[in-house]
Design an enzyme around this catalytic site. Structure first.
Site, PDB file in Angstrom:
ATOM      1  CD  GLU A   1      10.574  -1.263 -13.298  1.00  0.00           C
ATOM      2  OE1 GLU A   1      11.401  -1.275 -14.041  1.00  0.00           O
ATOM      3  OE2 GLU A   1       9.217  -0.956 -13.725  1.00  0.00           O
TER       4      GLU A   1
ATOM      5  CG  ASP B   1       2.708   6.217 -16.219  1.00  0.00           C
ATOM      6  OD1 ASP B   1       3.144   5.093 -16.534  1.00  0.00           O
ATOM      7  OD2 ASP B   1       3.129   6.938 -15.542  1.00  0.00           O
TER       8      ASP B   1
END
Lengths: 271, 400
Positions: A55, A66
């Site tokens: 990824e 995040d």
């Protein structure tokens, strides 16, 4: 095995091979351009040695899904001049021999142009796209464009995704499902989320797609535990942290230790 | 006065193409729950009766309409001020926090989070949480914590926890990111009271409904006190909640001109501004598609304004739609012009406005001669300026 030309088939093919080899997928996440362009390039190459799927994160100014580690990595990447087109260049230059899933917030992709992005990402060899802030059903035009492109539309499933919503999410998903292990943002965690087993079983009952579990997996012991429950393990923050503090070589060693833990689990499961 | 909600212009959570729910999957269940609850509440008289009683007994509504005699003389027409500054907590923000706290109570959520820029929304949230006995955590950019020390102390007095946010640009944008991160983590127990008509559906239409009382009252007051509708209605726009609430009362009156005033900061050409509708392009931030200050790569650009409450690179999706349809005109005034407008209202009318509001006032002053004597201009005086006095003193020095 027959030759395939489409990169979507490439991701499906990778999972088929994993299934045949009874191997749990190791899926490292790295933010493109972090901690610097050359170090990022080296880290991607080293990660590919241990990874089954990679990824690659596109840095965004407002990474609201995040935690602190990935936030820092994206701000550093941006400060180093990273952008969406440069991320694609980096992927092309790395010549990775594993399927690549591009991980991005929607706005950089939207600004670049969705159709143009899909074409250019496919041209550099990307196999899938995961848009963090594009939940299933919210923007059908964009999702349809991804589905009809050579890239697989990778969707997130969360612990709060249940009932009719879960059915909607898995219905249009391609490649594999990315299961967010716990409520919260990305980040390493000392313990695995409670209720993970029931959650994974619920998703299995809803879809035959491979399940990759992420968010909070940071040690070989945790990876080994998850390998008994799911088809893939994503490691992001712990890897990004290792790369930031100890460099690409150490990041490779860390991934090697996770791979060994998964191999142990795979032997435990299949003898 | 019985509250009547504005006609819903959103279809499936979007105003034209703008709006939507661009959030991490984890939040989708909570947004669906909130939207389902709110769709039911919208037609539930008991909910609105409770809301109206709190507006009357706790906020002090209806807020009055004041004729600004001397400002009117300077501009050459009649100017009316809708006095949201006289609300409890000093701004329009309390209208929304009361509505959302009532919703949180219905959902059985006992923990409230909020983002704040100038601190007015944070204070309004802390206030209603104290009144309802709810836990309250307010995220505020570290730079704003410095600029708005008085409001930080007020929130703490009211029992709220204020969390300074040091990531990114250290202002409202990053405070909103951090509030969303908290919500993703604590979504089962927590309601997020967004302070403006931004964020994922249903927030933009829900917050508009909770602010629509401004426009409804103002319209009735104009008819009662002035004898007819205003020629022009003016409000400042950051996220755009006071403006959308005010405009909601007049959207169906085609003859009434509607003007939203954004912050041009140091000038749009300098790049240091918050004039999203004037200089931005459609993009996705904080859960909705709307005009956005962004660069060629789709990275969000830092906003700038002398006023912390307008210092935001996004804007409500309904404003984006009203801009594109042409129903509302959006203008921008600079920091310097806003400071001049701030001083004018102090000296001409004996009212110290919030720096956010001063942008709307400054635009009206700049347009002197634009209206006939028989016209009337209605300005939303969205907040009072006590919170800004120390900041203005630093910028201007002590008045002679």
């Amino acid at each position: 095995m027959s030759a395939t030309t489409s990169s979507e088939a490439r991701l499906d093919q990778a999972w088929a091979q994993l299934r045949q080899a009874r191997r749990t997928a190791l899926i490292p996440y790295l933010t493109a351009g972090h901690p610097s362009r050359p170090a990022s390039l080296e880290a991607l190459k080293r990660a590919a040695e241990h990874a089954d799927i990679l990824e690659v994160g596109v840095a965004f100014s407002d990474p609201l899904a995040d935690g602190p580690t990935i936030q820092r990595s994206t701000f550093e990447a941006l400060a180093g001049g990273m952008s969406l087109p440069r991320t694609l260049e980096l992927i092309a230059e790395a010549r990775l021999d594993k399927p690549v899933v591009v991980f991005s917030y929607l706005n950089p992709v939207r600004r670049y142009g969705v159709a143009r992005f899909l074409a250019d990402a496919a041209a550099v060899g990307a196999s899938g796209l995961l848009l963090t802030d594009l939940p299933a059903g919210n923007d059908p035009a964009i999702e349809d464009a991804v589905r009809q492109s050579p890239l697989s539309l990778i969707r997130l499933v969360a612990p709060t995704t249940t009932g009719a919503r879960l059915a909607e999410v898995v219905a249009g998903a391609q490649g594999f499902l990315y299961l967010v292990a716990r409520l919260g943002v990305t980040g390493a965690s000392a313990t695995l989320a409670e209720g993970l087993e029931g959650y994974l079983a619920r998703v299995r009952a809803a879809s035959p797609l491979p399940r990759a579990v992420g968010f909070g997996i940071s040690t070989p012991a945790q990876a080994r535990q998850v390998a008994h429950l799911a088809e893939g393990v994503v490691v992001g923050s712990a890897l990004v942290d290792c790369l930031a503090t100890a460099g690409p070589k150490a990041a490779g060693v860390f991934l090697g230790s996770l791979r060994a833990a998964l191999d142990t689990a795979d032997r435990e499961r299949h003898g | 006065m019985a509250l009547s909600l504005p006609r819903e212009r959103a279809v499936a959570g979007r105003f034209g193409e703008y709006g939507g729910r661009y959030v991490p999957e984890t939040l989708m269940a909570a947004l669906e729950e909130l939207a389902t609850l709110y769709d039911g509440v919208r037609t539930d008289p008991a909910f609105w009766a409770e809301y109206e009683l709190l507006l009357k007994e706790f906020v002090g509504r209806p807020s009055i309409l004041t004729r600004a005699e001397r400002l009117g003389e300077a501009v050459g027409t009649t100017v009316w001020l809708k006095r949201e500054d006289l609300n409890h907590t000093g701004a329009h923000k309390i209208n929304n926090t009361i509505g959302q706290a009532l919703l949180a109570r219905r959902m059985g959520k006992t923990r409230i989070i909020a983002e704040t820029g100038a601190g007015q929304h944070g204070v309004a949230t802390a206030t209603i949480c104290a009144r309802f006995g709810l836990e309250c955590v307010v995220y505020m950019g570290a730079e704003d914590v410095e600029r708005q020390a008085l409001n930080v102390y007020r929130m703490r007095l009211l029992g709220a926890t204020v969390v300074p946010v040091t990531s990114g640009t250290r202002t409202l944008k990053d405070a909103t990111n951090e509030a969303l991160r908290d919500w993703v983590t604590n979504v089962l127990t927590t309601h997020y009271i967004i302070g403006s008509v931004v964020g994922p559906d249903p927030y933009p239409r829900m917050v508009r409904d909770f602010q629509a009382v401004i426009g409804q009252e103002a319209r009735e007051q104009m008819l009662a006190q002035h004898g007819r509708l205003p020629t022009t209605v003016v409000a400042c726009v950051g996220g755009g909640s006071n403006a959308i609430g005010m405009f909601a009362g007049f959207l169906d009156d085609a003859e009434v001109e509607l003007v939203g005033v954004e912050a041009a900061g140091e000038g749009i050409a300098t790049g240091h501004h918050s004039a999203t509708l004037s200089a931005g392009a459609p993009g996705v931030l904080h859960g909705c598609l709307s005009y956005l200050l962004q660069d060629e790569d789709g990275q969000v650009l830092p906003a700038h304004s002398v006023s912390a409450g307008l210092d935001y690179p996004g804007v409500g999706p309904e404003h984006s739609w009203l801009r594109d349809t042409g129903r509302v005109t959006y203008e921008a005034v600079t920091d310097a012009e806003a400071l001049a407008g701030f001083q004018s209202l102090c000296r001409l009318e004996g009212i110290i406005p919030a720096l956010e509001t001063a942008h709307a006032l400054a635009w009206v002053e700049k347009q002197a001669g634009r209206w006939r004597a028989s016209d009337a201009v209605l300005v939303c005086l969205s907040g009072r300026g006590d919170k800004d006095v120390a900041h203005v003193a630093r910028l201007l020095g002590t008045p002679a």
